[in-house]
Write a protein that holds these residues in place. Structure first.
Motif, short mmCIF file in Angstrom:
data_model
loop_
_atom_site.label_atom_id
_atom_site.label_comp_id
_atom_site.label_asym_id
_atom_site.label_seq_id
_atom_site.Cartn_x
_atom_site.Cartn_y
_atom_site.Cartn_z
N SER A 1 44.74 31.69 -13.51
CA SER A 1 43.40 31.22 -13.89
C SER A 1 43.18 31.43 -15.38
N VAL A 2 42.19 30.70 -15.91
CA VAL A 2 41.87 30.78 -17.34
C VAL A 2 40.39 31.08 -17.51
N ASN A 3 40.10 32.01 -18.40
CA ASN A 3 38.72 32.30 -18.76
C ASN A 3 38.66 32.37 -20.28
N GLY A 4 38.19 31.31 -20.89
CA GLY A 4 38.20 31.24 -22.35
C GLY A 4 39.61 31.19 -22.87
N ASN A 5 39.99 32.17 -23.67
CA ASN A 5 41.35 32.23 -24.22
C ASN A 5 42.25 33.19 -23.46
N GLU A 6 41.78 33.67 -22.32
CA GLU A 6 42.55 34.63 -21.53
C GLU A 6 43.06 34.00 -20.24
N VAL A 7 44.34 34.20 -20.00
CA VAL A 7 44.98 33.73 -18.78
C VAL A 7 45.27 34.92 -17.89
N THR A 8 44.94 34.79 -16.61
CA THR A 8 45.24 35.84 -15.64
C THR A 8 46.21 35.30 -14.60
N VAL A 9 47.31 36.02 -14.41
CA VAL A 9 48.29 35.67 -13.38
C VAL A 9 48.30 36.76 -12.33
N THR A 10 48.13 36.39 -11.09
CA THR A 10 48.18 37.35 -9.99
C THR A 10 49.45 37.13 -9.19
N ALA A 11 50.01 38.22 -8.70
CA ALA A 11 51.27 38.14 -7.97
C ALA A 11 51.38 39.31 -7.00
N ASP A 12 52.36 39.21 -6.10
CA ASP A 12 52.72 40.32 -5.23
C ASP A 12 54.06 40.86 -5.68
#
Length: 465
Positions: A241-252
């Motif tokens: 996901s993207v929030n402004g200039n920050e990308v978040t990657v979720t994983a197991d």
């Protein structure tokens, strides 16, 4: 209406080589390219620009990490990132211009536009809403591939990017998250790691470059970790996901526990898929597999007798040099010759530093197939040439048949491995034994001495280790 013996759709390494070989064989040839520049993915947004950035970033990395040791005092070394990207563009433009020259030299007609089948012998070329139709006795499909993604990832080409966008960023990332520990992810990851970015590589499989020999995976990961890259293998990504200039990657993680990564860019490099959009294959009934690959026989002919396909749109490794070999082969088949390709002898290369190169069977494959083999290896750090250049990471491993001594596979990681692998390919093409190579004189001091020493090591005779 213009009429041709052969029309090639796509001007990448497979397509333009096929066109040149057809013209050399006396066939009236045309080539169709939907973009304004020739060369396909490899030249424009793949092999060539990535190598340009790899070389530029390598120079910078050497300047800040190795020059002092060499007695070179280079103070206040700075990155002009725009110039680095501009130089990459110049390299691409020069190479593309070279292909234009080759088309002219070989009297190949070049059409710019989207080529699609009207029927088996007529091709429509659409450009700026205008349609031109040509007639062709034979057609070679060479439309290549495009980056793959995962179903839940939306590529926005700004913060969540593919290799195409990664080659033309306007800034150096602070933290680049790379999804996929294959060739593309590692090469581009190393580019930005050298330039100062934090780079985290997330790989679903237990190892990076998982299709190559396990020795190469272990050695490369060890070397890249020393250079600052971080690796998270056996991790299953489930969200980006993207929030402004920050990308978040979720994983197991490997134990199934949820983990989270935050960065300013996410490079999605989970492979490539065949590109056949707009070809009108349905108009002629060309068969396509569930994976989107065009079905071909051993002669690369589709189920339509006068239509062939080569390169990334068919089965096999997606490699520029594989496509080139197939392009030449199809041209010669159309001309009535009887060429062949030994796909076991198409080398694979990773252009990181140290470079990685491989040809033939891996040790894992030989075990699975129950083939009796013997092995010899030699460390690059034992070479005088490697110590002189401070490129001591890596090794060469040779796999030979236990009874006949024929070389079955050769796997190497180290300086100039991409160039060295050609010796292995030629040796195996002529079914050389490890003894044959071991008794061949290699210049001293060179990196290729590691090949000779590894072949000597097959029978426990290595001199320098």
């Amino acid at each position: 209406m213009s009429t041709y013996d052969v029309t090639v759709i796509g001007s990448g390494p497979g397509g333009y080589v096929a066109a040149i070989r057809c013209a050399q064989l006396g066939l009236k040839t045309a080539i169709i390219e939907k973009y304004n520049t020739l060369g396909g993915t490899c030249l424009n947004v793949g092999c060539i620009p990535s190598k340009a950035l790899l070389d530029s970033s390598h120079h910078y990395h050497d300047a800040i990490h190795h020059f002092e040791k060499h007695g070179i005092d280079a103070k206040e070394v700075k990155i002009n990132f725009k110039q680095m990207i501009d130089r990459k563009g110049e390299v691409v433009a020069q190479t593309s211009g070279g292909i234009n020259y080759l088309m002219d030299k070989n009297n190949i007609d070049v059409y710019t536009g989207l080529g699609s089948f009207k029927d088996a012998t007529h091709i429509n070329i659409t450009s700026n809403d205008e349609v031109n139709t040509i007639e062709s006795k034979h057609t070679i499909i060479a439309t290549g591939s495009k980056p793959s993604s995962l179903p839940f990832i939306k590529i926005d080409k700004k913060r969540i990017i593919t290799s195409t966008e990664a080659l033309s960023l306007s800034e150096i990332p602070k933290h680049m998250i790379v999804i996929g520990g294959g060739v593309i992810g590692l090469e581009l990851g190393q580019v930005y790691s050298r330039l100062g970015a934090e780079v985290s590589v997330i790989e679903y499989m237990p190892t990076i470059i998982p299709t190559m020999d396990s020795m190469l995976s272990k050695e490369l990961q060890k070397s890249l970790k020393k250079q600052g890259m971080k690796f998270y293998t056996s991790h299953k990504v489930n969200g980006v996901s993207v929030n402004g200039n920050e990308v978040t990657v979720t994983a197991d993680d490997k134990k199934g526990n949820p983990v989270e990564f935050k960065g300013d860019y996410c490079l999605v490099s989970v492979g490539r898929k065949p590109y056949t959009d707009g070809l009108g294959l349905e108009n002629v009934g060309v068969k396509v597999t569930e994976r989107g690959q065009i079905e071909t026989d051993a002669h690369l002919k589709t189920n339509i007798s006068n239509i062939y396909a080569i390169g990334d749109v068919i089965k096999g490794a997606m490699l520029a040099h594989k496509a080139e070999e197939e392009g030449s082969m199809v041209a010669e088949i159309i001309a009535g010759q009887k060429p062949h390709i030994d796909y076991n002898l198409i080398p694979g290369v990773v252009y990181t530093w140290p470079e990685v190169a491989s040809v033939g069977k891996t040790e894992e494959q030989l075990k699975e197939e129950g083939v009796k083999y013997k092995t010899g290896s030699f460390p690059m750090r034992a070479l005088g040439r490697a110590r002189a250049s401070m490129d001591i990471d890596g090794q060469v491993k040779v796999l030979a048949h236990a009874e006949t001594d024929e070389i079955l596979g050769m796997h190497m990681i180290g300086a100039r491995a991409a160039d060295m692998i050609a010796e292995a390919v030629i040796a195996m093409e002529f079914r050389a034994s490890s003894e044959d190579v071991a008794r061949s004189s290699h210049a001293h001091p060179t990196y290729t001495e590691a090949i000779k020493e590894a072949c000597l090591a097959v029978d426990g005779r290595a001199i320098h280790s």
